[in-house]
Design a protein around this motif. Structure first.
Motif, PDB file in Angstrom:
ATOM      1  N   GLN A   2       0.847  -1.185   0.000  1.00 44.76           N
ATOM      2  CA  GLN A   2       0.000   0.000   0.000  1.00 44.76           C
ATOM      3  C   GLN A   2       0.885   1.239   0.000  1.00 44.76           C
ATOM      4  N   GLU A  45      -7.883  -0.439   0.146  1.00 47.49           N
ATOM      5  CA  GLU A  45      -8.360   0.639  -0.720  1.00 47.49           C
ATOM      6  C   GLU A  45      -9.833   0.966  -0.478  1.00 47.49           C
ATOM      7  N   TYR A  64      -4.508   6.768   6.217  1.00 48.06           N
ATOM      8  CA  TYR A  64      -3.559   5.658   6.318  1.00 48.06           C
ATOM      9  C   TYR A  64      -3.095   5.465   7.753  1.00 48.06           C
ATOM     10  N   TYR A 122      -5.404  11.791   3.056  1.00 50.02           N
ATOM     11  CA  TYR A 122      -4.946  10.412   2.817  1.00 50.02           C
ATOM     12  C   TYR A 122      -3.926   9.979   3.861  1.00 50.02           C
ATOM     13  N   ARG A 178      -1.841  -2.545  -4.255  1.00 43.17           N
ATOM     14  CA  ARG A 178      -3.037  -2.052  -3.587  1.00 43.17           C
ATOM     15  C   ARG A 178      -3.771  -3.293  -3.063  1.00 43.17           C
ATOM     16  N   VAL A 204      -9.771   4.919   0.592  1.00 46.25           N
ATOM     17  CA  VAL A 204     -10.250   5.803  -0.472  1.00 46.25           C
ATOM     18  C   VAL A 204     -11.697   6.226  -0.209  1.00 46.25           C
TER      19      VAL A 204
END
Length: 273
Positions: free
Chosen positions: A69, A132, A216, A212, A128, A136
């Motif tokens: 990732q 995700e 994460y 982001y 990925r 996302v």
């Protein structure tokens, strides 16, 4: 033998708070020298990886899943190419995930990932992954905090299921700086042969860099466990990134210690005429 994994602050073994801002993406703790020295060391380790992968494939008992990732341009494709270029393609698969297809979207968010999980004897790399659908969708506002936490519970259970079945799970977050991402994106835009690698969504994601990074941090902190830890890989240096991931994969395979099966006893001493 692979060198022991050092710098424990880069390995997350249990749930907790994570601050990516406190981890320098330009550091090179696994480097053996300059860029060329790191490349030479990677080439040396490649033969060891190939031998272990061959035994894993022959034994048909265990499996390994490598999850990669990271932000756009962090080097997921490059890592796969550099680390695994010397192994036999038999028994190794790389799966790249994009926006779910219509059939995939009609199932739960883990369905396609369970479908692609390694069989016994296989090494599978997720470019990925199942993360995700949380990171996302959380950043763009499709799921709320409650759904995010619910999905992380599903992910922990899914990963434990794979582990219970005999899969060694390696999860690497390729950590780059915002400045390094800007440089790599610009290189792709300026090179006609590499421009296909970028689209408008990459620039839109960059505009949400802070969101982001926070998403994460939440993902890493919620899903790090003793059996499925996260490793943060400083990735501003491509040669360091590749060497570090190689070391991690080698260490995992050496712990599995695959061995060739003995073969039929009836063939002992047989001479082929």
């Amino acid at each position: 033998m692979a060198e022991p994994l050092k710098h424990s602050q880069l390995r997350l073994h249990e749930p907790g708070s994570v601050s990516l801002a406190q981890i320098d993406p330009a550091q090179r703790p696994f480097s053996v020298g300059d860029k060329e020295a790191d490349k030479a060391r990677l080439a040396e380790l490649s033969a060891r990886l190939a031998a272990l992968q061959d035994r894993l494939y022959a034994a048909r008992h265990d499996s390994l899943l490598l999850v990669l990732q990271g932000m756009d341009t962090s080097g997921k494709n490059g890592t796969i190419r550099s680390v695994f270029e010397g192994v036999n393609p038999l028994g190794v698969r790389a799966v790249s995930y994009r926006v779910p297809t219509a059939p995939e979207a009609e199932h739960d968010f883990l369905w396609r990932h369970h479908r692609d999980a390694p069989a016994v004897g296989e090494i599978v790399i997720f470019n990925r992954s199942h993360y995700e659908a949380v990171v996302v969708e959380y950043v763009i506002g499709l799921i709320n905090d409650a759904e995010r936490e619910r999905r992380y519970g599903h992910i922990r259970a899914f990963e434990q299921l794979l582990i219970d079945r005999g899969t060694t799970l390696i999860k690497c977050f390729l950590h780059i700086s915002k400045d390094e991402q800007r440089r790599r994106l610009q290189q792709r835009i300026d090179d006609p042969d590499r421009r296909w690698k970028i689209d408008q969504s990459d620039l839109e994601a960059r505009a949400r860099w802070s969101n982001y990074q926070r998403a994460y941090e939440l993902a890493l902190g919620a899903t790090a466990t003793a059996q499925a830890p996260w490793t943060i890989v400083p990735s501003d240096s491509k040669s360091h990134r590749n060497l570090m991931v190689m070391q991690i994969v080698l260490q995992a395979l050496e712990q599995i210690a695959p061995a060739y099966p003995p073969g039929p006893a009836s063939l002992a001493g047989v001479r082929v005429e």
